[in-house]
Design a protein around this motif. Structure first.
Motif, short mmCIF file in Angstrom:
data_model
loop_
_atom_site.label_atom_id
_atom_site.label_comp_id
_atom_site.label_asym_id
_atom_site.label_seq_id
_atom_site.Cartn_x
_atom_site.Cartn_y
_atom_site.Cartn_z
N LYS A 85 -3.60 0.69 -0.80
CA LYS A 85 -2.47 0.08 -1.49
C LYS A 85 -2.86 -1.27 -2.11
O LYS A 85 -2.44 -1.60 -3.23
N VAL A 91 -1.07 2.95 -6.18
CA VAL A 91 -0.48 3.24 -4.87
C VAL A 91 0.68 2.27 -4.63
O VAL A 91 0.49 1.06 -4.52
N LEU A 228 0.04 8.75 0.89
CA LEU A 228 0.15 7.73 -0.15
C LEU A 228 1.27 8.11 -1.12
O LEU A 228 1.40 9.28 -1.50
#
Length: 789
Positions: A85, A91, A228
């Motif tokens: 992330k 993400v 994700l």
């Protein structure tokens, strides 16, 4: 005009009451059965469809190659999601998911339960996924460490009808968790199964094992499933390359693992190819059942066509166009099909609960009202209207007017040839289903009855909590002294239930990479389970010795001369003390794999990492129920803080074939439905033939024909069609049976008589279905049948 058509429908229905009943009831049975199949298949294919963001969620999986075999893993380090992330802008969120299937939860009133669906996760699970929170706040429910969210049924189990918010539950009788939310019960088509959720941020305050798991700060394999959230991702391959670059930059390339995204949408079917295979088989079965019912209906309608030939001829003479006649017959078929569909839907709701429980399916009956299944129902209704209406309407409108009014019956237009094809298909399909049902049942029985190389009978396995620690040896000794207990052993796994751990090592002889299964057990394990030795221990077994099976010796090419030598297996030096004969420690669907058993004392810390299993061999003369009570009482004397949990080894073995048993039951159920539909159709055709040829039968009886002569006359055509169906069905059945059996390492030998049984069964059913109506017609007094001539 429509009201006139309805009057005609009612009149024909009453006039041909028995055949009309068979027609509608047969179609309704087929519709109900096919709806049950399609409901099950739709449910399985609808897994996780309730998640709004499902198309933007991806699970990260790892792939590594060992010994030339690709190994796929889904457990990653706790740092993997956060790093991706931070490093990859696409993400937008992540969810980690940790399985803790060996935990206990207790209340402030000291009620305690084993929970095998307790999961640790991230707070974002409530926003990225679409689980509905009934009580509590989605944003804050899991935002603090040591909080917990329960499903509605779990909350009721612990707190009854009281409001659970703010109450305290104790994890493993030690760590307090505050209840901050209650979720609605999970839909049955959710691949993520849990009863309790707690935040992963609680790990630093829990036991040492969980603290250690949480300390890994590199993106690599680990213990956490990781999802994700990547909205509108266009190129998965490019993203996989970006992940690989991040991993390289973080210097987490300590093995040959490669990581890739797996779309969450459709993952359940993709990750379960065996399930997908069975679903295709069930879907085909449902389609066949529906076609059988529609063909049955069409056969009977077109067979009755000659009785309406004069009606059709007169309508044409007075000016009716063929299009008008087609519309009339389409309308009649549509009304009858609608009525049959409504009756089928009623049968569905009357039988759905028994269908689900009888076949041990995991979905609730409320799915019948879901949008996915209602769409299927609407499509099926339209299909029935089209297939069940068009052909009969065309046949009924094609009669030759001149031939009819001259006294003929327009036979050329009655669809006799097509009707024969349909009859052949009906009985061929029924024969294939019977053959397949028999083979599945024989194969399941064969697997259950095979000698696995160990004793399963009278073996009780008790789960011991990992915190039992020092109390366990005393508990084991006390239970071993009970009258009726022949022996006691300890192991890390319940064979046939927990499986074994899998490791990758190198052959100590050839240095070749090998995948090996393993477990730990004490020295009593082999005698308690009556496992035979291929090479018995040459001296007393001691802590740390290793026992291999014959397959491991073969794969690693270890000669007998190395007995007693120290072998380097999985990074440890273990003395090879003996070799057991190969035994089936997993499903007999698969070949036996290499196995290593590390011998350890029952006080070994290795047993208490996840909790040992105590194997108890109960004497054959003992009362199992009484012994179970005595063992439970003794258990609670030593370990009062943890619930008593057990299973029998033979039951665990039989549960390995749950899918096969479920498949066998389903095919048996639909085989019966197919036979009933085919028999009803044959009964209807025989009845119609007998009614149509009443005067012919009377004349033949007057000139001396016997009942047998008349039975032969009316039934020979149908028996010819049935024999033709056998010729077609047996090769088809043999092909599918051979393909299915090829998926089993241990399988039955298909003998010729297995195909003769369905043949005899179909002939017997046909004989009874036709015989009663034909014999009744053949025994009527010819004076009565010829009275109006």
């Amino acid at each position: 005009m429509l009201w006139n058509y309805i009057k005609i429908i009612r009149r024909n229905f009453v006039k041909n009451g028995f055949i009309s009943f068979i027609n509608v009831f047969g179609l309704a049975i087929g519709i109900a059965a096919s709806l049950l199949v399609f409901m099950h298949v739709t449910h399985e294919y609808s897994f996780d469809s309730f998640h709004t963001n499902r198309q933007d969620i991806y699970q990260v999986k790892g792939k590594m190659n060992y010994g030339g075999t690709d190994i796929y893993l889904s457990a990653l380090s706790p740092a993997f999601g956060p790093i991706m992330k931070n490093e990859i802008p696409e993400v937008k969120g992540f969810v980690r998911y940790f399985y803790d299937d060996k935990s206990t939860i207790s209340t402030e009133n000291d009620e305690i339960y084993f929970e095998n669906r307790f999961k640790f996760t991230d707070p974002e699970i409530l926003s990225i996924f679409s689980f509905k929170l009934k009580y509590g706040d989605t944003k804050t429910a899991l935002s603090r460490p040591n909080t917990i969210v329960l499903t509605e049924s779990t909350a009721k189990k612990y707190f009854g009808d009281k409001n659970p918010l703010g109450k305290t539950l104790y994890y493993n009788s030690e760590y307090a968790f505050e209840v901050t939310g209650v979720l609605e019960n999970l839909p049955s088509n959710s691949s993520m199964k849990f009863d309790l959720l707690a935040p992963i941020s609680s790990f630093p305050s829990l036991d040492k094992n969980k603290q250690n798991l949480f300390e890994d700060n590199l993106p690599r394999l680990g213990a956490f499933q990781t999802y994700l959230y990547i909205p509108e991702l266009e190129d998965i391959d490019a993203f996989n390359e970006a992940m690989a670059k991040v991993i390289t930059d973080k210097k987490a390339f300590d093995d040959d693992s490669k990581f890739f995204l797996s779309p969450f949408d459709g993952m359940y079917i993709k990750d379960n190819p065996a399930t997908s295979k069975y679903l295709v088989a069930f879907l085909c079965t449902g389609i066949v059942i529906l076609l059988l019912a529609i063909m049955n209906y069409t056969n009977l309608v077109t067979a009755q066509a000659t009785t309406r030939s004069k009606e059709t001829g007169i309508r044409k003479v007075i000016g009716a166009k063929r299009s008008t006649l087609i519309f009339q017959f389409l309308f009649e078929s549509a009304v009858i099909n609608t009525f049959a569909f409504a009756l089928g839907f009623l049968l569905l709701h009357l039988t759905i609960a028994g269908f689900i429980s009888g076949l041990d399916l995991e979905f609730d009956s409320s799915f019948a009202f879901s949008s996915q299944f209602l769409t299927v129902i609407a499509s099926l209704f339209i299909l029935c209207l089209v297939l069940g209406s068009i052909y009969p309407a065309i046949v009924l409108s094609k009669f030759n007017t001149i031939s009819i009014l001259k006294g003929g019956k327009g036979k050329k237009a009655t669809g006799t040839v097509v009707r024969k094809y349909m009859t052949v298909f009906q009985f061929a399909a029924s024969t294939v289903l019977i053959c397949f049902s028999l083979i599945i049942q024989y194969q399941v029985n064969y697997l259950k009855e095979q000698n696995t190389g160990l004793s399963k009978d009278q073996l009780l396995v008790v789960n011991i909590h990992k915190d039992a620690g020092k109390k366990y040896p005393s508990l084991k000794h006390t239970i071993s002294e009970l009258n009726g207990i022949n022996s006691v052993a300890t192991a890390t796994n319940t064979i046939y239930k927990d499986g074994t751990w899998v490791a990758f090592t190198n052959s100590p002889v050839t240095d070749e990479e090998v995948q090996i299964h393993g477990m730990s057990a004490d020295e009593n394990f082999f005698s308690t389970l009556e496992i035979e030795w291929a090479i018995p221990p040459f001296q007393e077994i001691r802590d740390g010795d290793v026992v291999l099976n014959e397959k491991a010796m073969e794969v690693m090419q270890i000669p007998d001369t190395l007995m007693g030598s120290n072998l380097s297996l999985m990074g440890e030096e273990n003395r090879l003390i003996g070799v057991v004969k190969d035994f089936n420690y997993a499903s007999m669907q698969y070949d036996i794999n290499p196995l290593s058993i590390i011998v350890a004392k029952d006080t070994s810390s290795g047993f208490f990492h996840r909790g040992p299993k105590m194997y108890l061999k109960i004497d054959k003369q003992a009362n199992v129920s009484d012994m179970l009570t005595q063992v439970e009482t003794t258990y609670k004397e030593f370990i009062p803080d943890y619930p008593f949990e057990y299973n029998f080894l033979d039951e665990a073995f039989n549960n390995l074939y749950k899918d096969e048993v479920q498949t066998a039951r389903m095919f048996q159920f639909f085989t019966v439905v197919a036979i009933v539909i085919a028999a009803l159709g044959l009964l209807g055709l025989a009845s119609f033939a007998a009614n149509r040829r009443t005067k012919e039968i009377g004349i033949r009886k007057v000139v001396g024909a016997s009942v047998f002569n008349i039975f032969y006359l009316l039934s020979k055509e149908y028996f010819k069609l049935i024999l033709i169906s056998f010729v077609i069905a047996i090769p088809v059945a043999n092909y599918f049976i051979t393909e299915w059996l090829s998926g089993f390492a241990y399988r039955i030998e298909v003998k010729w008589w297995l195909y003769s049984l369905p043949t005899l069964l179909i002939l017997t059913i046909a004989l009874f279905a036709m015989g009663s109506r034909i014999i009744k017609a053949a025994t009527v007094n010819p004076v009565d049948s010829l009275r109006d001539e």
